[in-house]
Design a protein around this motif. Structure first.
Motif, PDB file in Angstrom:
ATOM      1  N   ILE A  13       0.831  -1.204   0.000  1.00  0.00           N
ATOM      2  CA  ILE A  13       0.000   0.000   0.000  1.00  0.00           C
ATOM      3  C   ILE A  13       0.865   1.254   0.000  1.00  0.00           C
ATOM      4  O   ILE A  13       0.603   2.208  -0.744  1.00  0.00           O
ATOM      5  CB  ILE A  13      -0.951  -0.015   1.202  1.00  0.00           C
ATOM      6  N   LEU A  14       1.905   1.262   0.812  1.00  0.00           N
ATOM      7  CA  LEU A  14       2.784   2.431   0.885  1.00  0.00           C
ATOM      8  C   LEU A  14       3.471   2.699  -0.453  1.00  0.00           C
ATOM      9  O   LEU A  14       3.551   3.851  -0.889  1.00  0.00           O
ATOM     10  CB  LEU A  14       3.832   2.223   1.978  1.00  0.00           C
ATOM     11  N   ILE A  15       3.944   1.658  -1.114  1.00  0.00           N
ATOM     12  CA  ILE A  15       4.654   1.839  -2.384  1.00  0.00           C
ATOM     13  C   ILE A  15       3.726   2.421  -3.449  1.00  0.00           C
ATOM     14  O   ILE A  15       4.070   3.396  -4.142  1.00  0.00           O
ATOM     15  CB  ILE A  15       5.251   0.500  -2.858  1.00  0.00           C
ATOM     16  N   VAL A  16       2.538   1.849  -3.590  1.00  0.00           N
ATOM     17  CA  VAL A  16       1.602   2.331  -4.625  1.00  0.00           C
ATOM     18  C   VAL A  16       1.089   3.722  -4.279  1.00  0.00           C
ATOM     19  O   VAL A  16       0.980   4.595  -5.154  1.00  0.00           O
ATOM     20  CB  VAL A  16       0.438   1.340  -4.802  1.00  0.00           C
ATOM     21  N   TYR A  17       0.794   3.941  -3.011  1.00  0.00           N
ATOM     22  CA  TYR A  17       0.295   5.250  -2.585  1.00  0.00           C
ATOM     23  C   TYR A  17       1.353   6.331  -2.819  1.00  0.00           C
ATOM     24  O   TYR A  17       1.047   7.395  -3.389  1.00  0.00           O
ATOM     25  CB  TYR A  17      -0.074   5.191  -1.107  1.00  0.00           C
ATOM     26  N   ALA A  18       2.583   6.059  -2.402  1.00  0.00           N
ATOM     27  CA  ALA A  18       3.662   7.024  -2.602  1.00  0.00           C
ATOM     28  C   ALA A  18       3.910   7.256  -4.086  1.00  0.00           C
ATOM     29  O   ALA A  18       4.143   8.393  -4.528  1.00  0.00           O
ATOM     30  CB  ALA A  18       4.937   6.537  -1.924  1.00  0.00           C
ATOM     31  N   GLY A  19       3.841   6.184  -4.875  1.00  0.00           N
ATOM     32  CA  GLY A  19       4.022   6.326  -6.314  1.00  0.00           C
ATOM     33  C   GLY A  19       2.968   7.217  -6.933  1.00  0.00           C
ATOM     34  O   GLY A  19       3.274   8.071  -7.772  1.00  0.00           O
ATOM     35  N   ALA A  20       1.715   7.038  -6.516  1.00  0.00           N
ATOM     36  CA  ALA A  20       0.637   7.872  -7.055  1.00  0.00           C
ATOM     37  C   ALA A  20       0.828   9.330  -6.664  1.00  0.00           C
ATOM     38  O   ALA A  20       0.670  10.235  -7.500  1.00  0.00           O
ATOM     39  CB  ALA A  20      -0.712   7.360  -6.547  1.00  0.00           C
ATOM     40  N   VAL A  21       1.152   9.588  -5.415  1.00  0.00           N
ATOM     41  CA  VAL A  21       1.377  10.967  -4.965  1.00  0.00           C
ATOM     42  C   VAL A  21       2.501  11.609  -5.769  1.00  0.00           C
ATOM     43  O   VAL A  21       2.390  12.761  -6.224  1.00  0.00           O
ATOM     44  CB  VAL A  21       1.691  11.001  -3.458  1.00  0.00           C
ATOM     45  N   LEU A  22       3.578  10.883  -5.977  1.00  0.00           N
ATOM     46  CA  LEU A  22       4.722  11.425  -6.721  1.00  0.00           C
ATOM     47  C   LEU A  22       4.356  11.722  -8.173  1.00  0.00           C
ATOM     48  O   LEU A  22       4.806  12.725  -8.735  1.00  0.00           O
ATOM     49  CB  LEU A  22       5.902  10.450  -6.654  1.00  0.00           C
ATOM     50  N   VAL A  23       3.545  10.857  -8.781  1.00  0.00           N
ATOM     51  CA  VAL A  23       3.116  11.109 -10.167  1.00  0.00           C
ATOM     52  C   VAL A  23       2.346  12.421 -10.257  1.00  0.00           C
ATOM     53  O   VAL A  23       2.638  13.278 -11.101  1.00  0.00           O
ATOM     54  CB  VAL A  23       2.249   9.947 -10.697  1.00  0.00           C
ATOM     55  N   TRP A  24       1.372  12.603  -9.362  1.00  0.00           N
ATOM     56  CA  TRP A  24       0.563  13.830  -9.423  1.00  0.00           C
ATOM     57  C   TRP A  24       1.387  15.070  -9.078  1.00  0.00           C
ATOM     58  O   TRP A  24       1.222  16.109  -9.699  1.00  0.00           O
ATOM     59  CB  TRP A  24      -0.656  13.697  -8.516  1.00  0.00           C
ATOM     60  N   LEU A  25       2.273  14.952  -8.106  1.00  0.00           N
ATOM     61  CA  LEU A  25       3.112  16.094  -7.746  1.00  0.00           C
ATOM     62  C   LEU A  25       4.069  16.443  -8.883  1.00  0.00           C
ATOM     63  O   LEU A  25       4.262  17.628  -9.205  1.00  0.00           O
ATOM     64  CB  LEU A  25       3.897  15.790  -6.473  1.00  0.00           C
ATOM     65  N   ALA A  26       4.682  15.432  -9.493  1.00  0.00           N
ATOM     66  CA  ALA A  26       5.633  15.678 -10.572  1.00  0.00           C
ATOM     67  C   ALA A  26       4.948  16.325 -11.773  1.00  0.00           C
ATOM     68  O   ALA A  26       5.456  17.290 -12.353  1.00  0.00           O
ATOM     69  CB  ALA A  26       6.306  14.368 -10.983  1.00  0.00           C
ATOM     70  N   LEU A  27       3.788  15.805 -12.142  1.00  0.00           N
ATOM     71  CA  LEU A  27       3.079  16.386 -13.281  1.00  0.00           C
ATOM     72  C   LEU A  27       2.562  17.782 -12.954  1.00  0.00           C
ATOM     73  O   LEU A  27       2.544  18.661 -13.820  1.00  0.00           O
ATOM     74  CB  LEU A  27       1.923  15.478 -13.697  1.00  0.00           C
ATOM     75  N   GLY A  28       2.151  17.983 -11.708  1.00  0.00           N
ATOM     76  CA  GLY A  28       1.716  19.314 -11.306  1.00  0.00           C
ATOM     77  C   GLY A  28       2.839  20.327 -11.422  1.00  0.00           C
ATOM     78  O   GLY A  28       2.637  21.461 -11.877  1.00  0.00           O
TER      79      GLY A  28
END
Length: 269
Positions: A13-28
């Motif tokens: 859960i931590l890996i996927v959750y952190a990955g999703a947050v990083l994707v949105w932050l990076a694209l933002g």
């Protein structure tokens, strides 16, 4: 599949959750500029292009389970639930719009032609689907809720993913006020209920697409309507009425299938 090589649930859960947050932050950060439609389109395509492989790899390498458990069957088998989710928001929202306009709480005028407004609406359906609805539902109601539901009763899994979704909104800057935090939490609870009731994420995708498309169409993103009383419109017509109806549909239409105490199966084949 060899479960001895499977990462423990909190780690997955931590890996996927952190990955999703990083994707949105990076694209933002990458696309941080004044709004324009081409940038919106690029962001939408990149979001889906990054998030879907993230979940696919996580399911295969971290979960070591088949794709079917995530609740995203083919559109051929899920289109009815997709339309159900859309109808659960659109029909009561239409009544809410009529109520707000009829009582004089809201005034709406079109800045451009009706044809142009319809073209913008059609485009936003696609962009919302790629930028928010599909990737967010796949991560939160698909991957995270399913994994939680294999250890927790369905009701706790719905609540767990809703908390994670709300924190996600805060971390990416989309839910930094009390009203936005409340919106994210209630929205995620309802979407999670659709997921638990129907067994897949198509209904929640449909509800998500309908809500976010209309919200953007009548906001600054659409830029085709002038709205007086937008706060009332958002709370009553876009929130309270369709969210309440959506919950009633889950409670009544799926009452024979929905058990908030059951654990989800996670077969290896």
């Amino acid at each position: 599949m060899n479960d001895s090589r499977r990462i423990a649930l909190p780690g997955r859960i931590l890996i996927v959750y952190a990955g999703a947050v990083l994707v949105w932050l990076a694209l933002g950060a990458l696309l941080d500029r004044d709004y324009d439609r081409p940038t919106h389109a690029v962001g939408a395509v990149l979001t889906t292009a990054l998030v879907v492989p993230l979940v696919v790899v996580a399911r295969r390498r971290l979960d070591r389970r088949p794709w079917a458990g995530l609740g995203l069957p083919s559109l051929r088998s899920g289109w009815r639930r997709l339309l159900l989710g859309m109808a659960c928001w659109l029909l009561p929202a239409a009544l809410g719009f009529a109520l707000c306009l009829g009582l004089g709480w809201v005034e709406i005028s079109v800045r451009t032609s009706v044809g142009d407004a319809l073209r913008v609406a059609a485009l936003l359906v696609v962009l919302v689907g790629l930028k928010e609805a599909l990737p967010e539902e796949l991560v939160f109601r698909g991957y995270l809720q399913h994994n939680l539901a294999t250890r927790w009763p369905a009701g706790r899994a719905v609540l767990g993913q809703a908390v994670l979704f709300t924190v996600f909104g805060f971390l990416i800057g989309a839910a930094r006020s009390v009203d936005r935090i409340a919106l994210f939490l209630v929205f995620a609870l309802l979407l999670g209920a659709f997921r638990a009731a129907t067994g897949d994420v198509w209904a929640s995708i449909g509800f998500h697409v309908a809500f976010q498309t209309v919200a953007q169409l009548f906001g600054d993103v659409g830029a085709v309507f002038d709205v007086t009383g937008s706060a009332v419109l958002g709370v009553v017509a876009m929130g309270a009425i369709p969210f309440s109806v959506g919950w009633l549909v889950v409670r009544r239409h799926y009452r024979d299938r929905l058990d908030w105490r059951v654990l989800a199966a996670d077969p290896v084949r």
